[in-house]
Design an enzyme around this catalytic site. Structure first.
Site, mmCIF file in Angstrom:
data_model
loop_
_atom_site.group_PDB
_atom_site.id
_atom_site.type_symbol
_atom_site.label_atom_id
_atom_site.label_comp_id
_atom_site.label_asym_id
_atom_site.label_seq_id
_atom_site.Cartn_x
_atom_site.Cartn_y
_atom_site.Cartn_z
ATOM 1 N N HIS A 198 -3.242 6.679 2.317
ATOM 2 C CA HIS A 198 -3.749 5.380 1.867
ATOM 3 C C HIS A 198 -5.149 5.162 2.441
ATOM 4 O O HIS A 198 -5.396 5.392 3.619
ATOM 5 C CB HIS A 198 -2.788 4.278 2.330
ATOM 6 C CG HIS A 198 -3.308 2.913 2.115
ATOM 7 N ND1 HIS A 198 -3.843 2.506 0.911
ATOM 8 C CD2 HIS A 198 -3.407 1.843 2.952
ATOM 9 C CE1 HIS A 198 -4.240 1.255 1.018
ATOM 10 N NE2 HIS A 198 -3.991 0.837 2.245
ATOM 11 N N ASN B 258 -10.358 -0.533 0.056
ATOM 12 C CA ASN B 258 -8.906 -0.400 0.114
ATOM 13 C C ASN B 258 -8.327 -0.990 -1.176
ATOM 14 O O ASN B 258 -8.429 -2.192 -1.398
ATOM 15 C CB ASN B 258 -8.410 -1.154 1.349
ATOM 16 C CG ASN B 258 -6.902 -1.156 1.490
ATOM 17 O OD1 ASN B 258 -6.177 -0.849 0.549
ATOM 18 N ND2 ASN B 258 -6.427 -1.526 2.666
ATOM 19 N N CYS C 105 0.819 -1.220 0.000
ATOM 20 C CA CYS C 105 0.000 0.000 0.000
ATOM 21 C C CYS C 105 0.852 1.270 0.000
ATOM 22 O O CYS C 105 0.326 2.375 -0.148
ATOM 23 C CB CYS C 105 -0.944 -0.007 1.191
ATOM 24 S SG CYS C 105 -1.817 -1.563 1.308
HETATM 25 N N1 ACO Z 1 -18.806 -8.835 9.288
HETATM 26 C C1 ACO Z 1 -19.316 -9.068 10.514
HETATM 27 N N2 ACO Z 1 -18.566 -9.427 11.570
HETATM 28 C C2 ACO Z 1 -17.233 -9.539 11.374
HETATM 29 C C3 ACO Z 1 -16.635 -9.303 10.109
HETATM 30 C C4 ACO Z 1 -17.485 -8.953 9.049
HETATM 31 N N3 ACO Z 1 -17.024 -8.697 7.809
HETATM 32 N N4 ACO Z 1 -15.308 -9.498 10.221
HETATM 33 C C5 ACO Z 1 -15.064 -9.820 11.492
HETATM 34 N N5 ACO Z 1 -16.221 -9.846 12.193
HETATM 35 C C6 ACO Z 1 -16.411 -10.142 13.608
HETATM 36 C C7 ACO Z 1 -15.288 -10.975 14.186
HETATM 37 O O1 ACO Z 1 -15.519 -12.343 13.947
HETATM 38 C C8 ACO Z 1 -15.360 -10.606 15.641
HETATM 39 O O2 ACO Z 1 -16.409 -11.333 16.237
HETATM 40 P P1 ACO Z 1 -16.242 -11.957 17.722
HETATM 41 O O3 ACO Z 1 -16.043 -10.761 18.593
HETATM 42 O O4 ACO Z 1 -17.531 -12.657 17.918
HETATM 43 O O5 ACO Z 1 -15.033 -12.839 17.641
HETATM 44 C C9 ACO Z 1 -15.787 -9.153 15.635
HETATM 45 O O6 ACO Z 1 -16.363 -8.922 14.338
HETATM 46 C C10 ACO Z 1 -14.664 -8.169 15.856
HETATM 47 O O7 ACO Z 1 -13.586 -8.487 15.001
HETATM 48 P P2 ACO Z 1 -12.251 -7.684 15.043
HETATM 49 O O8 ACO Z 1 -11.325 -8.238 14.000
HETATM 50 O O9 ACO Z 1 -11.766 -7.598 16.438
HETATM 51 O O10 ACO Z 1 -12.765 -6.256 14.553
HETATM 52 P P3 ACO Z 1 -12.049 -4.865 14.651
HETATM 53 O O11 ACO Z 1 -12.902 -3.958 15.430
HETATM 54 O O12 ACO Z 1 -10.611 -4.985 15.001
HETATM 55 O O13 ACO Z 1 -12.108 -4.376 13.141
HETATM 56 C C11 ACO Z 1 -10.789 -4.229 11.120
HETATM 57 C C12 ACO Z 1 -11.493 -5.140 12.117
HETATM 58 C C13 ACO Z 1 -11.817 -3.317 10.465
HETATM 59 C C14 ACO Z 1 -10.116 -5.078 10.049
HETATM 60 C C15 ACO Z 1 -9.741 -3.381 11.879
HETATM 61 O O14 ACO Z 1 -8.922 -4.198 12.646
HETATM 62 C C16 ACO Z 1 -8.876 -2.593 10.936
HETATM 63 O O15 ACO Z 1 -9.335 -1.672 10.301
HETATM 64 N N6 ACO Z 1 -7.578 -2.914 10.875
HETATM 65 C C17 ACO Z 1 -6.659 -2.206 9.992
HETATM 66 C C18 ACO Z 1 -6.693 -2.817 8.658
HETATM 67 C C19 ACO Z 1 -5.997 -1.939 7.684
HETATM 68 O O16 ACO Z 1 -5.945 -0.748 7.830
HETATM 69 N N7 ACO Z 1 -5.448 -2.527 6.671
HETATM 70 C C20 ACO Z 1 -4.869 -1.729 5.678
HETATM 71 C C21 ACO Z 1 -3.412 -1.630 5.713
HETATM 72 S S1 ACO Z 1 -2.771 -2.922 4.909
HETATM 73 C C22 ACO Z 1 -3.205 -2.861 3.349
HETATM 74 O O17 ACO Z 1 -3.802 -1.944 2.948
HETATM 75 C C23 ACO Z 1 -2.874 -4.028 2.456
#
Ligand code: ACO
EC number: 2.3.1.180
Length: 325
Positions: free
Chosen positions: A250, A280, A112
């Protein structure tokens, strides 16, 4: 002294739009979860277009809009982690598709951060005085490498491409300051494309080849390391955060942008955002936002706008360039 200038911007996305509601029909997810955690509503997904098709479309638009011939291009750099093939490179495919017979072409792999790293490289090529005109593109068909059975990553990404035409006609430096960083020791938190070793002498098989991400770790990396990088680059340039007209970061997650704006003490509206429509798109996200912003008249290419471009992602890689646009 030769200065590079961005003289054209362009973007291209697959026609097919997939909404959060569309995804909820094929996996256990919903619009509320996706939108509240990421700011994403829609993404464009390939129905056959490959990375070089999107990138070549961008390159052709750049040439047409600038009224310059393909054979006047000296180099093409495509930042991508989803190439059509490793060999030939996506950039070589673009070179052939647009008929840029005098251009050397290669891909750059920095996930990215790819577009920011590639822009930095291209600026140095033009500053050398050896080249007059180059194309830098960020292009991804991310849907190829996504694990569609993993709802925690499949909802985040989209396909697209954006790029710039650079010419040696600048009257001021394009890049005022830059700071590019890598921490390979944290690389496993974002993985894709592992290749097996299967020879008469050894066998090493990896379980998964599609994208895997430790979401929380990446979120923390983005909100801890990246603002420090932006601050250091501003300090080097002796520019205050308020003097920057726009921040084009990004497009991973709108909550990351909220936190960045707070940490830098900058009004949130200066952090432009289009991930709601594209998700993304990795290396494509910054040039896609740049091109769309020019198209929408938010700023022009008149050399009077100061912009921060910041990428962050796999590698881990991250980096900022402050540019005169
Ligand atoms: N729909 C519904 N529920 C979901 C989904 C979905 N798509 N995905 C996960 N869940 C559930 C999980 O199973 C979990 O359930 P549980 O509590 O019963 O176990 C719950 O939602 C919370 O999951 P988390 O992974 O803890 O969610 P979080 O609040 O951390 O959000 C996210 C996840 C959005 C991916 C966040 O961590 C994030 O934005 N991270 C950064 C990612 C990023 O910026 N990447 C880009 C840089 S890298 C690149 O671009 C290649």
């Amino acid at each position: 002294m030769t200065f590079a200038k961005i003289t054209q911007v362009a973007h291209s996305v697959p026609k097919k739009v997939v909404s959060n509601d569309d995804l909820s029909k094929i996996m256990d997810t919903n619009d509320e979860w996706i939108y509240s955690r990421t700011g994403i509503k829609n993404r464009h997904i390939s129905t056959g277009e490959n990375t070089s098709d999107l990138a070549a479309d961008v390159a052709q638009k750049l040439l047409t809009n600038a009224s310059v011939s393909a054979d006047s291009i000296d180099f093409i750099i495509v930042a991508t982690i989803t190439p059509d093939s490793l060999m030939p490179s996506t950039a070589a495919r673009v070179q052939a598709k647009i008929g840029a017979i005098n251009a050397f072409a290669y891909d750059l792999t920095a996930a990215c951060s790819g577009f920011v790293f590639a822009l930095s490289t291209a600026e140095k090529l033009l500053a050398s005085g050896n080249y007059k005109r180059g194309i830098v593109i960020g292009a991804e068909v991310f849907s190829k490498i996504m694990d569609w059975s993993d709802r925690s990553t499949a909802v985040l990404f989209g396909d697209g491409a954006g790029g710039v035409l650079l010419e040696n006609t600048g009257i001021q430096p394009l890049i005022i300051a830059e700071k590019l960083q890598t921490d390979g020791s944290r690389g496993d938190s974002l993985l894709s494309g592992l290749t097996d070793i299967n020879t008469p002498f050894a066998t090493v098989n990896y379980e998964s080849k599609s994208l895997s991400m430790e979401g929380r770790a990446i979120f923390d990396f983005a909100v801890r390391d990246v603002p420090k990088n932006i601050k250091a680059t501003l300090e080097e340039a002796q520019i205050s955060s308020e003097e920057i007209d726009f921040y084009l970061l990004h497009q991973a997650n709108s909550r990351i942008l909220d936190k960045m704006a707070k940490k830098l003490g900058v009004e949130r509206s200066k952090f432009l955002q289009n991930m709601q429509e594209y998700g993304n798109t990795s290396a494509a996200s910054i040039p896609l936002l740049l091109s769309e912003s020019v198209k929408n008249g938010i700023f022009t290419l008149d050399g009077k706008t100061k912009i921060v471009l910041t990428g962050f992602g796999g590698g881990l890689t991250w980096g900022t360039t402050i540019i005169n646009l």
